[in-house]
Scaffold this active site. Structure first.
Site, PDB file in Angstrom:
ATOM      1  N   GLN A  13       1.076  -1.103   0.161  1.00 29.09           N
ATOM      2  CA  GLN A  13      -0.021   0.066  -0.077  1.00 29.09           C
ATOM      3  C   GLN A  13       0.898   1.266  -0.034  1.00 29.09           C
ATOM      4  O   GLN A  13       1.891   1.174   0.682  1.00 29.09           O
ATOM      5  CB  GLN A  13      -1.034  -0.065   1.177  1.00 29.09           C
ATOM      6  CG  GLN A  13      -0.371  -0.190   2.606  1.00 29.09           C
ATOM      7  CD  GLN A  13      -1.352  -0.418   3.664  1.00 29.09           C
ATOM      8  OE1 GLN A  13      -2.354   0.063   3.571  1.00 29.09           O
ATOM      9  NE2 GLN A  13      -0.847  -0.868   4.807  1.00 29.09           N
ATOM     10  N   HIS A  69      -3.073   0.004  -3.755  1.00 34.64           N
ATOM     11  CA  HIS A  69      -3.913   0.194  -2.665  1.00 34.64           C
ATOM     12  C   HIS A  69      -4.465   1.996  -2.925  1.00 34.64           C
ATOM     13  O   HIS A  69      -5.698   1.962  -3.103  1.00 34.64           O
ATOM     14  CB  HIS A  69      -3.163   0.146  -1.221  1.00 34.64           C
ATOM     15  CG  HIS A  69      -4.041   0.365  -0.067  1.00 34.64           C
ATOM     16  ND1 HIS A  69      -4.397   1.862   0.318  1.00 34.64           N
ATOM     17  CD2 HIS A  69      -5.047  -0.449   0.615  1.00 34.64           C
ATOM     18  CE1 HIS A  69      -5.223   1.730   1.431  1.00 34.64           C
ATOM     19  NE2 HIS A  69      -5.589   0.512   1.516  1.00 34.64           N
ATOM     20  N   ASP A 104      -8.221   0.860  -3.060  1.00 36.42           N
ATOM     21  CA  ASP A 104      -8.924   0.903  -1.883  1.00 36.42           C
ATOM     22  C   ASP A 104      -9.407   2.275  -1.848  1.00 36.42           C
ATOM     23  O   ASP A 104      -8.978   3.344  -1.623  1.00 36.42           O
ATOM     24  CB  ASP A 104      -8.262   0.811  -0.532  1.00 36.42           C
ATOM     25  CG  ASP A 104      -9.424   0.506   0.570  1.00 36.42           C
ATOM     26  OD1 ASP A 104     -10.320   0.733   0.552  1.00 36.42           O
ATOM     27  OD2 ASP A 104      -8.738  -0.029   1.589  1.00 36.42           O
ATOM     28  N   GLU A 150     -11.462  -2.289  -3.904  1.00 35.42           N
ATOM     29  CA  GLU A 150     -11.732  -2.419  -2.451  1.00 35.42           C
ATOM     30  C   GLU A 150     -12.614  -1.337  -1.903  1.00 35.42           C
ATOM     31  O   GLU A 150     -12.432  -0.129  -1.984  1.00 35.42           O
ATOM     32  CB  GLU A 150     -10.550  -2.562  -1.714  1.00 35.42           C
ATOM     33  CG  GLU A 150     -10.702  -3.006  -0.198  1.00 35.42           C
ATOM     34  CD  GLU A 150      -9.331  -3.346   0.594  1.00 35.42           C
ATOM     35  OE1 GLU A 150      -9.502  -3.268   1.644  1.00 35.42           O
ATOM     36  OE2 GLU A 150      -8.583  -3.277  -0.224  1.00 35.42           O
ATOM     37  N   ASP A 187     -14.766  -4.869   2.500  1.00 29.69           N
ATOM     38  CA  ASP A 187     -13.773  -4.460   3.658  1.00 29.69           C
ATOM     39  C   ASP A 187     -14.765  -3.895   4.690  1.00 29.69           C
ATOM     40  O   ASP A 187     -15.115  -4.433   5.728  1.00 29.69           O
ATOM     41  CB  ASP A 187     -13.028  -3.404   3.000  1.00 29.69           C
ATOM     42  CG  ASP A 187     -11.951  -2.944   3.997  1.00 29.69           C
ATOM     43  OD1 ASP A 187     -12.033  -3.444   5.297  1.00 29.69           O
ATOM     44  OD2 ASP A 187     -10.990  -1.874   3.910  1.00 29.69           O
ATOM     45  N   GLN A 209     -11.782  -8.923   2.121  1.00 32.42           N
ATOM     46  CA  GLN A 209     -10.467  -8.861   3.183  1.00 32.42           C
ATOM     47  C   GLN A 209     -10.817  -9.236   4.575  1.00 32.42           C
ATOM     48  O   GLN A 209     -11.881  -8.738   5.138  1.00 32.42           O
ATOM     49  CB  GLN A 209     -10.121  -7.227   3.219  1.00 32.42           C
ATOM     50  CG  GLN A 209      -8.934  -7.039   4.212  1.00 32.42           C
ATOM     51  CD  GLN A 209      -8.356  -5.871   4.461  1.00 32.42           C
ATOM     52  OE1 GLN A 209      -7.420  -5.793   5.372  1.00 32.42           O
ATOM     53  NE2 GLN A 209      -8.941  -4.935   3.899  1.00 32.42           N
ATOM     54  N   LYS A 267      -9.605  -8.733   7.803  1.00 36.93           N
ATOM     55  CA  LYS A 267      -8.888  -7.879   8.537  1.00 36.93           C
ATOM     56  C   LYS A 267      -8.392  -8.288  10.051  1.00 36.93           C
ATOM     57  O   LYS A 267      -9.138  -8.072  10.823  1.00 36.93           O
ATOM     58  CB  LYS A 267      -9.620  -6.498   8.526  1.00 36.93           C
ATOM     59  CG  LYS A 267      -8.407  -5.054   8.937  1.00 36.93           C
ATOM     60  CD  LYS A 267      -9.210  -4.074   8.588  1.00 36.93           C
ATOM     61  CE  LYS A 267      -8.831  -3.313   7.203  1.00 36.93           C
ATOM     62  NZ  LYS A 267      -9.476  -2.101   6.921  1.00 36.93           N
ATOM     63  N   THR A 277      -3.641  -3.935   8.509  1.00 36.98           N
ATOM     64  CA  THR A 277      -3.585  -2.799   8.747  1.00 36.98           C
ATOM     65  C   THR A 277      -2.215  -2.212   8.841  1.00 36.98           C
ATOM     66  O   THR A 277      -1.364  -2.922   9.358  1.00 36.98           O
ATOM     67  CB  THR A 277      -4.260  -2.082   9.962  1.00 36.98           C
ATOM     68  OG1 THR A 277      -3.839  -0.728   9.975  1.00 36.98           O
ATOM     69  CG2 THR A 277      -3.647  -2.768  11.310  1.00 36.98           C
ATOM     70  N   CYS A 278      -1.910  -1.193   8.166  1.00 40.65           N
ATOM     71  CA  CYS A 278      -0.470  -0.229   8.371  1.00 40.65           C
ATOM     72  C   CYS A 278      -0.136  -0.368   9.876  1.00 40.65           C
ATOM     73  O   CYS A 278       0.936   0.035  10.248  1.00 40.65           O
ATOM     74  CB  CYS A 278      -0.662   1.075   7.589  1.00 40.65           C
ATOM     75  SG  CYS A 278      -1.856   1.973   8.217  1.00 40.65           S
TER      76      CYS A 278
END
Length: 415
Positions: A174, A196, A239, A274, A308, A330, A332, A361-362
């Site tokens: 991403q 992303h 996304d 997404e 998502d 996704q 998550k 997640t980042c």
């Protein structure tokens, strides 16, 4: 093997907590990487604040130390998710409700102990925060693997009756807001799925989607310009955080026409979108995502819609899968709590003809990323998210190296 002690420590994640509601409504001014303005989601003191984690170390009776990290998603408190995960607030809950269940416990089955921990409640009878369940079950998987002298992937394969396939899983990276520079990094390093894009505001997308169209054209040309080998053809996945629905008033036909244009611009790259819509409730999200899938399939539009938002728990994923609300889901991982739920979610998608994408997640840590890789090699989702962080290189190195080490080791064992 017994768990002798549990040691907790506060940590940082690879990114930040962001107030999604304030950002989507444009209720801010950018100041460097900070957002100036009043937060709108309960629990936030600022629109952007430092991501926090809690490391859970299990000291085993033979002196080995297994560990996992509690972490929550960047957009905590949005889309039905648990609230902001602040270490000082939640460490006491781990000490009170989790530690007594672990100290002195004999390690026999990851699945059994993880399911028990995932069902724990606090003093109000509510489930423990997803981040707690996420990190503690990571540590349990590591502990069981160490006690059996196996990789974590092998433990999952053994306990869930799966086939061990020592091969890579695609990695999806991403860009964050630095869409061009970070795309360059991805192309040079031959990322499987990119970029992303973080189109989390309709102004970034364009009021009629024009900015995303321009970016798709730029990205395809950039791949041709920088590709390190002639046959490099990454998948494109964007996304958009519901902004396509916002731009076209959630009109199915108009969205269909728009994504057809995107697919034509992206070809020959495979295109996934997404979060094309965000309908404000799970029931409406499922209905509209199912209609979008039906429309593009009927009209042979080569786009994959990825669910998502509002698809946060194992039960949510089952509902989306049953309704065919999108082509891909996704999963998550931090939102599902115990990583046993992520395993179950991937397997459920396989069984019901939905493409599983084991994401996250980042705003995670290097440890949670490594353990996600172990789950992925065991359960075989189509792709995983490169994490943590938004710098591309760091998260990609963590996930790639963990995967390559694991695959090489499993192949060596097979020989």
């Amino acid at each position: 093997m017994l768990i002798k002690d549990v040691v907790l420590s506060k940590g940082l994640t690879g990114f930040y907590f962001d107030d999604q509601r304030a950002i989507r409504q444009g209720n801010y001014q950018e100041n460097g990487i900070a957002y100036l303005g009043e937060p709108m989601t309960p629990g936030f003191s600022k629109i952007r604040q430092a991501g926090e984690s809690v490391s859970v170390q299990l000291v085993l009776e033979d002196g080995q130390v297994a560990y996992g990290d509690c972490a929550a998603v960047q957009y905590s408190g949005a889309g039905g998710r648990d609230p902001l995960f602040l270490a000082d607030r939640y460490i006491p809950q781990i000490e009170e409700y989790v530690v007594p269940k672990l100290v002195g416990r004999k390690l026999t089955s990851f699945r059994e102990l993880a399911e028990e921990i995932d069902q724990l409640t606090n003093g109000e009878g509510k489930p423990l925060h997803t981040a707690i369940r996420y990190g503690v079950t990571q540590a349990i998987l590591d502990a069981v693997a160490r006690s059996k002298h196996l990789t974590m992937a092998e433990v999952i394969v053994e306990e869930y009756g799966l086939e061990l396939i020592p091969e890579r899983v695609k990695i999806f990276a991403q860009t964050g807001d630095d869409r061009k520079l970070n795309a360059d990094r991805m192309i040079i390093k031959q990322v499987d799925v990119l970029p992303h894009g973080l189109f989390n505001n309709v102004n970034k997308l364009g009021r009629k989607g024009e900015h995303l169209k321009d970016y798709v054209v730029w990205l395809k040309n950039r791949v041709q310009e920088l590709k390190p080998r002639e046959d490099y053809l990454p998948d494109f996945q964007f996304d958009v955080y519901g902004t396509i629905g916002e731009a076209f008033d959630n009109n199915i036909e108009e969205i269909g026409h728009y994504v057809q244009e995107l697919a034509e611009l992206a070809a020959p790259h495979r295109l996934a979108i997404e979060g094309p819509v965000d309908c404000g409730s799970k029931a409406e999200q499922i209905r509209v995502m199912a209609e979008l899938r039906e429309y593009v399939d009927k009209h042979n539009i080569p786009v994959v819609f990825v669910a998502d938002e509002w698809c946060n728990t194992l039960e949510d994923i089952k509902e989306f899968a049953q309704a065919k609300a999108g082509h891909m889901i996704q999963i998550k991982a931090p939102d599902l709590g115990g990583i046993n739920n992520s395993v179950e979610a991937v397997l459920y998608c396989h069984e019901h003809g939905i493409i599983p994408y084991l994401g996250g997640t980042c705003n995670e840590t290097e440890r949670s990323a490594q353990i996600t890789v172990q789950l992925a090699v065991a359960t075989r989702p189509r792709q995983i998210l490169s994490k943590p962080g938004m710098g591309v290189d760091e998260g990609l190195a963590i996930c790639t190296n963990e995967m390559n080490r694991l695959v090489a080791l499993l192949k060596s064992k097979a020989r």
